[in-house]
Design a protein around this motif. Structure first.
Motif, short mmCIF file in Angstrom:
data_model
loop_
_atom_site.label_atom_id
_atom_site.label_comp_id
_atom_site.label_asym_id
_atom_site.label_seq_id
_atom_site.Cartn_x
_atom_site.Cartn_y
_atom_site.Cartn_z
N SER A 190 34.52 -4.67 31.65
CA SER A 190 34.92 -4.07 30.38
C SER A 190 34.11 -4.64 29.23
O SER A 190 33.66 -3.93 28.32
CB SER A 190 36.42 -4.30 30.14
OG SER A 190 37.19 -3.70 31.15
N ARG A 191 33.93 -5.99 29.29
CA ARG A 191 33.12 -6.62 28.23
C ARG A 191 31.68 -6.10 28.27
O ARG A 191 31.07 -5.83 27.22
CB ARG A 191 33.14 -8.14 28.43
CG ARG A 191 32.37 -8.87 27.33
CD ARG A 191 32.35 -10.34 27.64
NE ARG A 191 31.54 -11.04 26.67
CZ ARG A 191 31.18 -12.32 26.76
NH1 ARG A 191 31.60 -13.05 27.82
NH2 ARG A 191 30.45 -12.89 25.84
N LEU A 192 31.13 -5.95 29.49
CA LEU A 192 29.78 -5.42 29.62
C LEU A 192 29.69 -4.00 29.09
O LEU A 192 28.74 -3.63 28.40
CB LEU A 192 29.35 -5.46 31.09
CG LEU A 192 27.93 -4.94 31.40
CD1 LEU A 192 26.89 -5.76 30.66
CD2 LEU A 192 27.66 -4.97 32.88
N ASP A 193 30.71 -3.19 29.34
CA ASP A 193 30.70 -1.81 28.84
C ASP A 193 30.75 -1.79 27.32
O ASP A 193 30.08 -0.97 26.67
CB ASP A 193 31.90 -1.05 29.41
CG ASP A 193 31.75 -0.80 30.91
OD1 ASP A 193 30.57 -0.83 31.39
OD2 ASP A 193 32.76 -0.59 31.59
N ARG A 194 31.60 -2.71 26.73
CA ARG A 194 31.67 -2.75 25.28
C ARG A 194 30.32 -3.13 24.66
O ARG A 194 29.88 -2.57 23.66
CB ARG A 194 32.75 -3.74 24.83
CG ARG A 194 34.17 -3.22 25.05
CD ARG A 194 35.15 -4.05 24.27
NE ARG A 194 35.14 -5.45 24.66
CZ ARG A 194 35.88 -5.96 25.67
NH1 ARG A 194 36.68 -5.17 26.38
NH2 ARG A 194 35.80 -7.22 25.95
N ILE A 195 29.65 -4.12 25.32
CA ILE A 195 28.33 -4.55 24.81
C ILE A 195 27.33 -3.41 24.92
O ILE A 195 26.53 -3.13 23.99
CB ILE A 195 27.85 -5.79 25.57
CG1 ILE A 195 28.74 -7.00 25.22
CG2 ILE A 195 26.38 -6.12 25.23
CD1 ILE A 195 28.46 -8.20 26.08
N LEU A 196 27.37 -2.72 26.08
CA LEU A 196 26.46 -1.59 26.26
C LEU A 196 26.73 -0.49 25.23
O LEU A 196 25.81 0.10 24.65
CB LEU A 196 26.57 -1.02 27.67
CG LEU A 196 26.03 -1.90 28.80
CD1 LEU A 196 26.36 -1.29 30.14
CD2 LEU A 196 24.53 -2.06 28.66
N GLU A 197 28.03 -0.21 24.98
CA GLU A 197 28.38 0.81 24.02
C GLU A 197 27.92 0.43 22.61
O GLU A 197 27.38 1.26 21.87
CB GLU A 197 29.91 1.03 24.03
CG GLU A 197 30.37 2.19 23.16
CD GLU A 197 29.88 3.52 23.70
OE1 GLU A 197 29.76 4.46 22.89
OE2 GLU A 197 29.61 3.63 24.92
N THR A 198 28.12 -0.89 22.30
CA THR A 198 27.66 -1.35 20.98
C THR A 198 26.15 -1.23 20.84
O THR A 198 25.60 -0.82 19.80
CB THR A 198 28.08 -2.81 20.76
OG1 THR A 198 29.51 -2.91 20.90
CG2 THR A 198 27.66 -3.31 19.38
#
Length: 434
Positions: A132-140
């Motif tokens: 989830s953290r990786l997805d948030r970073i990718l989204e950002t």
């Protein structure tokens, strides 16, 4: 101070003749070899000039734009050259002045020392939370990249609008200058036509004055001729009247003589018959003779008086005729002097009109030169502003590109860190701290 490289990829501006653009390039850069000219317009990016200061770069860019080419200015630092990996050709001037194209040696990019990124592994965090953290970073990262792309697109759109606005202002200035030049040329033509009309009118007035003077002189000469004719007729009439008076005097004398002779003859014939009345007849005859002599003397005196009066009238008429001749001569001289004064005045007016026409033409020429100078200055200012806007836009695009690379680098580092955390969490390894 920053330096710039001038590059060209063979792009010709719309509505420009490629043949004429090539011809202008060959003259400007002293290109005699057609293969060199064809390679410049082949589509490859070629460095035309290197290490130019801001002013020289703007002048070269403006000159190429005027010729119809679409050039680009890039900074001369090592980072920009390493990014422009496709620029490997350069236009170089030999000592003889002939241009040739050489291939530039590509510099090997220096390896950058990359700092180690601290890895923090927390085995207690589940793999789902790591993802989830990786997805948030990718989204950002995607949002930041999209924002940067939107900003780049917006800056490109602003640059295109500014370029269109500057082109419109340039065309408007050109149209305004052309209209002002056309107005000035029309005013010049109108002034010339007015000056020519005034000169023609002055010449017509001068011709009319000459004709009027000629008519006045002819009238004066006709009047002088009429006066002379009248004087001759009057003199002939006086002579005829004198001749008539002389004939009447002679006729009266002849008649008196005949009457005296007849009376004397009658007296002689009647002497014998009238002896007794002779004394009375003699007295009566003497009285009659005395009376006739007095009448003859009176007639003679009257004739002399009339002759003297006629002579005085002739003298008076002759004097009056001479005075009229003198007056006519004086009038003729006055008319001639007035004509000369009118001719001088007309000549002065003509010279003044010509001088005013020349001064007006000089003022119109100065105005035309001033309009041309303002037009050229306005075009040069617009071109300088356009060059500055392009340089600012390229600088902003360069900064945005650098930021985009930085974001990508951070994104890649974050992605690698997250993947390493995930792998270590799955393997159950302890946390490491650098």
């Amino acid at each position: 101070m920053k330096s710039f490289d001038l590059t060209f990829s063979g792009v010709v501006l719309p509505e420009r003749d490629p043949t004429q653009v090539k011809h202008d390039f060959a003259q400007f850069f002293c290109i005699e070899d057609l293969t060199v000219l064809d390679e410049i317009f082949s589509g490859k990016t070629i460095v035309l000039r290197q290490n130019l200061d801001r002013r020289a770069a703007a002048e070269y860019f403006s000159k190429i734009t005027q010729m119809g080419g679409q050039a680009e200015l890039v900074t001369s630092d090592e980072e920009s050259r390493s990014k422009s990996a496709d620029i490997s050709l350069k236009l170089e001037q030999e000592s003889s002045g002939i241009a040739r194209i050489i291939r530039m040696a590509k510099e090997k990019p220096t390896a950058k020392v990359r700092r180690s990124v601290p890895l923090a592994f927390t085995p207690s965090q589940p793999a789902q939370e790591q993802h989830s953290r990786l997805d948030r970073i990718l989204e950002t990262g995607k949002i930041e990249l999209n924002r940067l792309r939107d900003r780049v697109s917006q800056m490109r759109e602003d640059s295109r609008r500014d370029y269109t606005r500057l082109q419109h202002e340039k065309e408007q200035l050109q149209r305004t200058a052309d209209e002002e030049l056309a107005i000035i040329e029309q005013n010049t033509k109108d002034q010339l036509i007015s000056t020519q009309s005034e000169i023609a009118r002055i010449q017509a007035d001068q011709q009319a004055s000459k004709q009027a003077l000629a008519l006045k002189l002819a009238a004066a000469e006709q009047q002088e001729y009429d006066q002379k004719k009248h004087a001759h007729l009057e003199e002939a009439r006086l002579k005829a009247l004198q001749e008539k008076l002389r004939e009447e005097k002679e006729a009266a004398l002849t008649d008196n003589e005949e009457r005296r002779r007849s009376t004397q003859t009658d007296a002689e014939n009647e002497v014998k018959r009238l002896q007794q009345l002779i004394q009375e007849i003699r007295q009566q005859t003497s009285l009659k003779i005395t009376e006739l002599e007095q009448q003859a003397e009176t007639i003679s005196l009257n004739i002399q008086s009339e002759t003297t009066e006629l002579e005085q009238q002739r003298i008076d008429t002759q004097g009056k005729l001479e005075q009229d001749m003198i007056a006519l001569q004086q009038r003729k001289n006055d008319i001639r002097r007035q004509f000369e004064q009118d001719s001088i005045a007309l000549q002065r007016r003509r010279e003044e009109r010509e001088q005013k026409g020349e001064e007006a033409l000089a003022i119109l020429r100065d105005q035309q030169l001033e309009v041309k100078r303002k037009r050229d200055t306005g075009i040069a200012d617009i071109e300088r502003e356009h060059t500055q806007l392009e340089l600012n836009a390229r600088q902003a695009l360069k900064e945005l590109y650098s930021r985009e690379l930085e974001v990508k680098r951070r994104y890649d580092e974050t992605l690698l860190t997250s993947q390493a955390q995930t792998l270590q969490a799955d393997a159950g390894e302890p946390s490491l701290h650098s």
